[in-house]
Design an enzyme around this catalytic site. Structure first.
Site, PDB file in Angstrom:
ATOM      1  N   ASP A 189       2.722  -4.143   8.026  1.00 14.06           N
ATOM      2  CA  ASP A 189       1.458  -3.461   7.774  1.00 14.06           C
ATOM      3  C   ASP A 189       0.350  -4.490   7.995  1.00 14.06           C
ATOM      4  OD1 ASP A 189      -0.844  -2.346   6.775  1.00 14.06           O
ATOM      5  OD2 ASP A 189      -0.046  -1.915   4.778  1.00 14.06           O
ATOM      6  N   CYS A 201      -4.735   2.169  -3.924  1.00 12.80           N
ATOM      7  CA  CYS A 201      -3.496   2.676  -3.309  1.00 12.80           C
ATOM      8  C   CYS A 201      -2.322   1.727  -3.515  1.00 12.80           C
ATOM      9  CB  CYS A 201      -3.695   2.962  -1.820  1.00 12.80           C
ATOM     10  SG  CYS A 201      -4.772   4.370  -1.510  1.00 12.80           S
ATOM     11  N   LYS A 234     -11.119  -0.256   9.703  1.00 14.86           N
ATOM     12  CA  LYS A 234     -11.197  -1.535   8.995  1.00 14.86           C
ATOM     13  C   LYS A 234     -11.586  -2.680   9.934  1.00 14.86           C
ATOM     14  CE  LYS A 234      -7.498  -0.178   5.788  1.00 14.86           C
ATOM     15  NZ  LYS A 234      -8.284   0.110   4.589  1.00 14.86           N
ATOM     16  N   HIS A 253       0.861  -1.180   0.000  1.00 14.89           N
ATOM     17  CA  HIS A 253       0.000   0.000   0.000  1.00 14.89           C
ATOM     18  C   HIS A 253       0.897   1.228   0.000  1.00 14.89           C
ATOM     19  CE1 HIS A 253      -2.898   2.962   1.540  1.00 14.89           C
ATOM     20  NE2 HIS A 253      -3.867   2.108   1.280  1.00 14.89           N
ATOM     21  N   GLN A 294      -4.836  -5.395   6.929  1.00 11.39           N
ATOM     22  CA  GLN A 294      -5.728  -6.413   6.378  1.00 11.39           C
ATOM     23  C   GLN A 294      -5.644  -7.737   7.128  1.00 11.39           C
ATOM     24  OE1 GLN A 294      -7.962  -5.690   4.169  1.00 11.39           O
ATOM     25  NE2 GLN A 294      -7.207  -3.650   3.651  1.00 11.39           N
TER      26      GLN A 294
END
Length: 580
Positions: free
Chosen positions: A366, A532, A392, A288, A369
């Site tokens: 990261d 992104c 999220k 991202h 997700q």
């Protein structure tokens, strides 16, 4: 921009919406607590341009005779608000009485039946799940697939077989927005844009509202009752997040505005203090932008070198062999996505950590997700930092967090100066607080942090093992049903290889914006664009993709509505094409 109006393609949209998410990296948070600071592509489907006689152009072309095209169609047979009826930035409409309009109206009528055609799916007598196997695939060999452990009785303890009540059926009552109908079309909302933002349960909304109604006050700054209660709730939220990801202490949780700000915090504290010419930072092509652009900026500032890893040949995440050849004694940091927001692939974190430790490199993950969708144990992962966003994971916008190992956080200098991040202030110098307060200057997003803690409570009650099991099952169903559609390419690994509950895809000959806008007319909310991840899309040699992403409240019936609507969308455009 397109060179001339006469050569405009016949499809409605020549460009993708400017979906740039501009991340402003500046924190604003309170004292010893929490800091909330965190191509236009032409459709390849054109066989020939639509004759200019079929088009009308409401005024205004841009300089040099070029036109900026905004993707909003006018489709006979569809209802919509005025902004959707004029192709927003001065675009053309099909002449009302032309043969083209008649063809479009007939095709549109077909599309409007998408949901009705699937109404029986998932109901007694409706089509069975087993009937959805893609026709171009061989039948499964071996024993039939076992029912998911995500199907359990309401309130059944995790790991206990239940009565077949799906997780979605159990929790949907907590998300009243899912019952809405789209004002333009009257269609029932099917929300499949969860990789961008999840919906928020009433329990979290209530927690957010309670702060403003019952105990609004600044935290850490008063001895009165309201301030004390607000501080207790705020710090309790920090503890809830720490427990949710199994941090060693809540002092390892730094509140930020979002995950983007969390990455920037690491980049501009640890990065600027430690990186130097000759050092290397390794990212991947699937990152991202939030885990790429900060490192570009800091490497330019410090003289360090930024390197990137490509994809595995089978598309299942990054190329681990290439990573092994790249990490060396110069490597200072490896910053990678835990789960790709486009491919749905999951990183082999133990292998990355082991490789990095051999050369003394730090690891940033990261986890935007992964944290909302699977159990995440930061102590077991062994990384140095993870970042995540509240919106999220059933939480509000404007809040995220950085987790860092305490021994690493203690070596990081402050990022922003102000209240709460200090210990003692003199006219010529200051001393700074211990983490996390050191990184949380100013008044924080108190209500948002408290609501994020409530979101952790909510997901903990559901059970993250159960969340992951359910999403694995329904994600497989999405992949299999989507693969049925002729001309569809789904990016990333197969379910057998392991993938998250999302599918980025393209339909041959159609632009992703065209597809997603027509799906929206059927009530199905998906996302189109580069998500992104422009470098990844260039690597895949595509300009954009459509994406459907699932969460705990989505059902197989909603997947059916999506797929049938997609089929009718494809048929709609093909009929138009054939009529030209």
């Amino acid at each position: 921009h397109v060179p001339s109006l006469a050569n405009l393609p016949h499809l409605f949209f020549l460009g993708e919406r400017h979906q740039r998410q501009r991340h402003r990296y500046r924190p604003t948070i309170n004292e010893a607590s929490s800091n909330p600071s965190t191509p236009r592509l032409h459709s390849p489907s054109c066989k020939k341009p639509l004759p200019s006689s079929e088009l009308t152009f409401p005024a205004a072309s841009s300089p040099q005779g070029s036109v900026c095209v905004t993707p909003t169609p006018v489709i006979p047979g569809f209802s919509g608000n005025p902004s959707r009826k004029a192709l927003v930035s001065s675009r053309r409409l099909v002449a009302p009485n032309s043969p083209m309009a008649s063809s479009m109206a007939a095709a549109a009528g077909t599309l409007l039946t998408a949901q009705a055609a699937t109404a029986q799916r998932g109901k007694p007598g409706g089509s069975a799940r087993g009937s959805c196997a893609p026709p171009h695939r061989a039948a499964r060999s071996g024993p039939p697939r076992r029912a998911s452990t995500a199907l359990r009785a309401v309130n059944a303890p995790a790991g206990v077989a239940g009565t077949g009540v799906s997780l979605a059926e159990e929790v949907r009552k907590d998300f009243p927005i899912l019952e809405m109908r789209i004002p333009d079309s009257g269609k029932q909302l099917v929300y499949l844009d969860n990789a961008a933002s999840s919906q928020t349960p009433t329990q979290v909304i209530d927690a957010h509202e309670a702060f403003h109604r019952q105990y609004k006050a600044n935290v850490h700054r008063g001895v009165h009752y309201l301030s004390g209660k607000a501080t207790d709730k705020y710090e309790a939220a920090r503890q809830k997040i720490a427990t949710f990801i199994n941090a060693a202490t809540d002092r390892e949780i730094v509140f930020t505005r979002n995950a983007s700000e969390a990455v920037n915090l690491v980049a501009y504290t640890w990065g600027t203090a430690n990186l130097k010419p000759g050092d290397e930072v390794i990212v991947s092509v699937l990152e991202h932008h939030s885990n790429l652009v900060p490192w570009q900026m800091v490497c330019k500032q410090t003289g360090a070198t930024l390197r990137h890893v490509g994809l595995a040949k089978d598309g299942n995440g990054i190329d681990m062999d290439e990573l092994r050849s790249m990490v060396n004694a110069k490597t200072a940091l490896v910053a990678l996505a835990h789960v790709s927001n486009v491919l749905g692939s999951e990183l082999d974190v133990p292998a990355v950590v082991a490789l990095s430790r051999q050369h003394g490199a730090k690891v940033l993950l990261d986890a935007c997700q992964s944290v909302p969708h699977m159990p995440v144990d930061v102590q077991a992962l062994g990384v140095d930092w993870i970042v995540a966003s509240g919106h999220k994971m059933c939480g509000p916008t404007g809040i995220g967090f950085l987790w860092g190992r305490m021994d690493v956080l203690q070596t990081m200098p402050p990022w922003m100066g102000g209240g709460e991040m200090i210990q003692d202030v003199y006219m010529d110098h200051s001393t700074y607080a211990e983490p996390p307060s050191r990184f949380e200057a100013g008044t924080p997003a108190i209500a948002e942090a408290i609501a994020l803690g409530a979101a952790c409570d909510y997901l903990t009650k559901v059970g993250m093992d159960r969340v992951h099991a359910y999403e694995t099952e329904i994600g497989t169903y999405l992949y299999e049903r989507l693969s049925e559609v002729e001309g569809v390419t789904v990016y990333g690994p197969t379910p057998e290889q392991g993938r998250a509950g999302l599918c980025a895809f393209n339909v041959e000959g159609l632009h992703a914006n065209d597809v997603c806008t027509l799906l929206d007319q059927a009530g199905v909310a998906t996302r189109s664009g580069h998500h992104c991840t422009q470098p990844l899309h260039r690597y895949l040699e595509i300009g954009a993709s459509a994406r459907a992403s699932l969460y705990i409240y989505n059902t197989t019936a909603e997947v059916d509505v999506f797929v049938e609507s997609l089929k009718d969308t494809v048929a709609f455009f093909r009929e138009i094409n054939e009529g030209l």
